[in-house]
Scaffold this active site. Structure first.
Site, mmCIF file in Angstrom:
data_model
loop_
_atom_site.group_PDB
_atom_site.id
_atom_site.type_symbol
_atom_site.label_atom_id
_atom_site.label_comp_id
_atom_site.label_asym_id
_atom_site.label_seq_id
_atom_site.Cartn_x
_atom_site.Cartn_y
_atom_site.Cartn_z
ATOM 1 N N LYS A 178 0.852 -1.202 0.000
ATOM 2 C CA LYS A 178 0.000 0.000 0.000
ATOM 3 C C LYS A 178 0.886 1.250 0.000
ATOM 4 O O LYS A 178 1.677 1.475 0.911
ATOM 5 C CB LYS A 178 -0.913 -0.012 1.234
ATOM 6 C CG LYS A 178 -1.760 1.255 1.403
ATOM 7 C CD LYS A 178 -2.696 1.162 2.624
ATOM 8 C CE LYS A 178 -3.433 2.478 2.886
ATOM 9 N NZ LYS A 178 -4.263 2.459 4.110
ATOM 10 N N ASP B 165 -3.123 10.040 3.880
ATOM 11 C CA ASP B 165 -4.506 9.602 4.086
ATOM 12 C C ASP B 165 -5.239 10.551 5.030
ATOM 13 O O ASP B 165 -5.135 10.435 6.246
ATOM 14 C CB ASP B 165 -4.494 8.167 4.659
ATOM 15 C CG ASP B 165 -5.914 7.633 4.871
ATOM 16 O OD1 ASP B 165 -6.868 8.268 4.372
ATOM 17 O OD2 ASP B 165 -6.041 6.578 5.516
ATOM 18 N N LYS C 67 -10.701 12.278 8.585
ATOM 19 C CA LYS C 67 -10.151 11.869 9.880
ATOM 20 C C LYS C 67 -10.145 13.057 10.833
ATOM 21 O O LYS C 67 -10.083 14.204 10.390
ATOM 22 C CB LYS C 67 -8.706 11.392 9.699
ATOM 23 C CG LYS C 67 -8.557 10.033 9.060
ATOM 24 C CD LYS C 67 -7.105 9.604 9.042
ATOM 25 C CE LYS C 67 -6.944 8.253 8.378
ATOM 26 N NZ LYS C 67 -7.598 7.146 9.090
ATOM 27 N N ASP D 273 1.277 6.343 5.665
ATOM 28 C CA ASP D 273 0.350 5.356 5.113
ATOM 29 C C ASP D 273 0.892 4.692 3.844
ATOM 30 O O ASP D 273 0.200 3.914 3.204
ATOM 31 C CB ASP D 273 -1.015 6.017 4.856
ATOM 32 C CG ASP D 273 -2.172 5.045 5.016
ATOM 33 O OD1 ASP D 273 -1.964 3.951 5.559
ATOM 34 O OD2 ASP D 273 -3.294 5.383 4.569
ATOM 35 N N ASP E 292 -12.684 6.481 4.133
ATOM 36 C CA ASP E 292 -11.410 6.305 4.844
ATOM 37 C C ASP E 292 -10.920 4.860 4.776
ATOM 38 O O ASP E 292 -9.783 4.574 5.122
ATOM 39 C CB ASP E 292 -11.578 6.761 6.299
ATOM 40 C CG ASP E 292 -10.246 7.004 6.990
ATOM 41 O OD1 ASP E 292 -9.218 7.021 6.285
ATOM 42 O OD2 ASP E 292 -10.242 7.193 8.224
ATOM 43 N N GLU F 104 -9.801 3.306 2.371
ATOM 44 C CA GLU F 104 -9.336 3.452 0.983
ATOM 45 C C GLU F 104 -8.219 2.489 0.626
ATOM 46 O O GLU F 104 -7.999 2.191 -0.547
ATOM 47 C CB GLU F 104 -8.860 4.895 0.756
ATOM 48 C CG GLU F 104 -7.413 5.194 1.144
ATOM 49 C CD GLU F 104 -7.107 4.988 2.634
ATOM 50 O OE1 GLU F 104 -8.059 5.046 3.436
ATOM 51 O OE2 GLU F 104 -5.933 4.745 2.976
ATOM 52 N N ARG G 176 -7.880 -0.714 1.058
ATOM 53 C CA ARG G 176 -8.385 -1.908 0.382
ATOM 54 C C ARG G 176 -8.863 -1.595 -1.028
ATOM 55 O O ARG G 176 -8.837 -2.446 -1.914
ATOM 56 C CB ARG G 176 -9.485 -2.556 1.238
ATOM 57 C CG ARG G 176 -10.640 -1.638 1.535
ATOM 58 C CD ARG G 176 -11.464 -2.091 2.736
ATOM 59 N NE ARG G 176 -10.894 -1.645 4.018
ATOM 60 C CZ ARG G 176 -11.456 -1.886 5.205
ATOM 61 N NH1 ARG G 176 -12.583 -2.560 5.273
ATOM 62 N NH2 ARG G 176 -10.877 -1.455 6.298
HETATM 63 N N1 BES Z 1 -4.454 4.222 6.987
HETATM 64 C C1 BES Z 1 -5.585 3.934 7.786
HETATM 65 C C2 BES Z 1 -5.273 2.935 8.897
HETATM 66 C C3 BES Z 1 -4.575 3.505 10.102
HETATM 67 C C4 BES Z 1 -5.282 4.234 11.043
HETATM 68 C C5 BES Z 1 -3.250 3.245 10.325
HETATM 69 C C6 BES Z 1 -4.628 4.721 12.170
HETATM 70 C C7 BES Z 1 -2.611 3.711 11.449
HETATM 71 C C8 BES Z 1 -3.301 4.463 12.378
HETATM 72 C C9 BES Z 1 -6.691 3.327 6.934
HETATM 73 O O1 BES Z 1 -6.785 3.833 5.656
HETATM 74 C C10 BES Z 1 -7.978 3.657 7.625
HETATM 75 O O2 BES Z 1 -8.309 4.803 7.694
HETATM 76 N N2 BES Z 1 -8.666 2.643 8.125
HETATM 77 C C11 BES Z 1 -9.884 2.838 8.839
HETATM 78 C C12 BES Z 1 -10.846 1.792 8.411
HETATM 79 C C13 BES Z 1 -12.249 2.028 8.887
HETATM 80 C C14 BES Z 1 -12.842 3.242 8.198
HETATM 81 C C15 BES Z 1 -13.093 0.803 8.609
HETATM 82 C C16 BES Z 1 -9.566 2.729 10.327
HETATM 83 O O3 BES Z 1 -8.732 1.888 10.709
HETATM 84 O O4 BES Z 1 -10.107 3.513 11.098
HETATM 85 ZN ZN ZN Z 2 -5.066 4.538 4.820
HETATM 86 MN MN MN Z 3 -7.964 5.591 5.583
#
Ligand code: BES
Ligand code: ZN
Ligand code: MN
Length: 495
Positions: A267, A272, A279, A290, A349, A351, A353
């Site tokens: 990735k 992000d 966020k 990210d 968010d 994204e 996947r």
């Molecule tokens: N890049 C983030 C995951 C992340 C969050 C990594 C905090 C490190 C710290 C990913 O793109 C994301 O935002 N995931 C969401 C998924 C949710 C919306 C189902 C998450 O983990 O909150």
């Molecule tokens: Zn992300």
């Molecule tokens: Mn995200």
């Protein structure tokens, strides 16, 4: 960090620092009688004074000793028990930290006593990594953050008297140094700000790596991706002014260049913000990390190329930003992925996947032996495993087991979470084949379940490194993980 191994001990050798590992004995000096004599009994006096008893990780330094060529001597205690890899690394990390605080950047190591508590392979390899981790400074760090230590490359020499040990030490030090170089590259890319490290920057980085290490590199533009039908990946980059890139790097080390490769899919989300599902502001800067999955693909391929591993590897990196914009994905939007499956985007968010699924579908064309994707995919993995351990999931238990084993050996640990039908069900949508998020709970697993719909044609495992790629005890710095586990996994694939 440069590390070499040499036979023949010579206490008159000129070196900035001589490091000697010692175990606890009634007479510690009997292990280094020659050195003790040369220094007029300094080691014996030190023990008699009660200032050194050689417990594991204990360190003491003798400044400007007489009778030897070294400017100083450091004694490293190893204790009297067998040591696992973790404890060896801990002792070597305290040693490396001590050397740094003494501003030593050239040293000779006589670690037979430590080798005896573990083995020469583990010690040599992790010495290289510990020195590398400690000396690391972000290439663009301002002077004020760097302190007054001029960033001179550390030069380490390992002393090994036994012939057999010498060749093992040399090989292991080369492995440690290749992994260290891979980690350094991954850390540099991860630490770069989002306005520098963009998808185009990563694409150029791949071209650079291709030139220096003989890789075949191809960069797909948004137009190329549109022709391939990558509607899911492109839906994420629509909300950004920076064009998305799909970066492909091929390393061919196998005798037969047609041999099926191992694929690493990383990735490369260079920032992000969450998109329209924005966020919160606190710590949002950390979302420049990210792209650490892609950074570990760069690092592992660099390490593999340096070691000239006799296998073929393909790295595939979907790279984009995720920002809010008038053209950005909206919750409820439905997009069509390259696989033909449609996706209802319930949270913009989620994204990672969305860009990975098209990259995974693309990877099929390489007919890979195995596919590992590496992604900072979910905050939930930090809740489950903290910053210590990555989450691993997959559709092939052997691949998962091989990764877990590689994690143990490289001290870049991963732990399995289950992919099961009951979780997959959480991704049902009334408007598309799949929703991009599940019902609350098990966020790391439902993310992997989503990916599993795009990996049915090959042996696949997924590493969620959202907890391990930065943060925790490393602080707000990239850790260089998953370079060690991936490199070890690739090494273990060599017959
Ligand atoms: N890049 C983030 C995951 C992340 C969050 C990594 C905090 C490190 C710290 C990913 O793109 C994301 O935002 N995931 C969401 C998924 C949710 C919306 C189902 C998450 O983990 O909150
Ligand atoms: Zn992300
Ligand atoms: Mn995200």
């Amino acid at each position: 960090m440069k590390i070499q191994a040499k036979a023949s001990k010579n206490y008159q050798l000129k070196t900035d620092c001589l490091v000697i590992a010692l175990k606890p004995l009634k007479k510690i000096s009997s292990q280094c009688a020659e050195l003790n004599t040369a220094t007029g009994g300094a080691i014996a006096r030190l023990q008699d004074s009660g200032q050194f008893s050689a417990t594991c990780g204990e360190l003491v330094n003798l400044m400007i000793p007489e009778g030897v060529g070294a400017k100083q001597i450091i004694l490293l205690g190893v204790g009297d028990k067998k040591l696992d890899t973790e404890s060896v690394r801990e002792a070597l990390t305290s040693l490396a930290t001590k050397l740094k605080s003494l501003k030593v950047d050239e040293a000779t190591f006589e670690l037979d006593a430590l080798n005896a508590k573990s083995n020469v392979e583990t010690v040599s390899r992790h010495l290289a990594e510990a020195l590398g981790d400690t000396e690391y400074q972000y290439i663009k760090a301002p002077k004020s953050a760097r302190g007054d230590t001029a960033n001179k490359e550390f030069k380490a020499t390992l002393w090994c008297e036994e012939r057999k040990m010498l060749s093992t030490a040399k090989k292991a030090a080369a492995v440690g140094s290749a992994i260290n170089n891979g980690k350094t590259l991954a850390k540099d890319l991860g630490n770069m700000p989002g306005n520098v490290c963009t998808p185009s920057f990563l694409a150029n980085q791949a071209k650079k790596l291709g030139k220096s290490h003989g890789l075949k590199v191809k960069v797909l533009s948004e137009k190329d991706m549109a022709e391939l039908g990558m509607g899911s990946l492109l839906s994420v980059s629509k909300g950004s002014r920076e064009p998305a890139k799909l970066i492909v790097m091929e390393y061919k080390g196998a005798k037969n260049s047609k041999e099926a490769p191992h694929a690493l899919v990383g990735k490369g989300l260079t920032f992000d913000a969450g998109g329209i599902s924005l966020k919160p502001g606190a710590k949002m800067d950390e979302m420049k990390y990210d792209m650490c999955g892609s950074a570990s693909v760069f690092g592992a391929i660099l390490a593999a190329a340096e070691m000239q591993l006799p296998i073929n590897i393909v790295g595939v990196i979907p790279s984009s930003e995720n920002l809010p914009d008038g053209l950005a994905n909206k919750p409820g939007d439905v997009v069509t992925s390259m696989s033909g499956q449609t996706i209802e985007i319930l949270n913009t968010d989620a994204e990672g996947r969305l860009i990975l699924c098209d990259a995974l579908t693309y990877t099929k064309r390489f007919k890979p032996q195995t596919v590992i994707d590496i992604a900072t995919l979910t905050g939930a993995v930090i809740v489950a495993l903290g910053h210590q351990t990555a989450g691993v999931m997959g559709n092939d238990q052997d691949v998962v087991d091989d990764l877990i084993a590689a994690g143990e050996k490289s001290l870049d640990h991963a732990w399995q979470l289950p992919i099961k039908e009951t979780y997959k069900k959480q991704l049902k949508s009334d408007y598309a084949d799949l929703a991009n998020i599940g019902t609350p709970g098990a966020g790391t697993i439902t993310a992997a379940c989503f990916l599993s719909y795009f990996t049915e044609d090959f042996r696949w495992a997924h590493l969620d490194i959202a907890g391990t790629a930065w943060g925790g005890s490393v602080g707000k710095r990239a850790s260089g993980r998953a370079v060690p586990i991936l490199t070890q996994y690739l090494m273990d694939r060599c017959k």
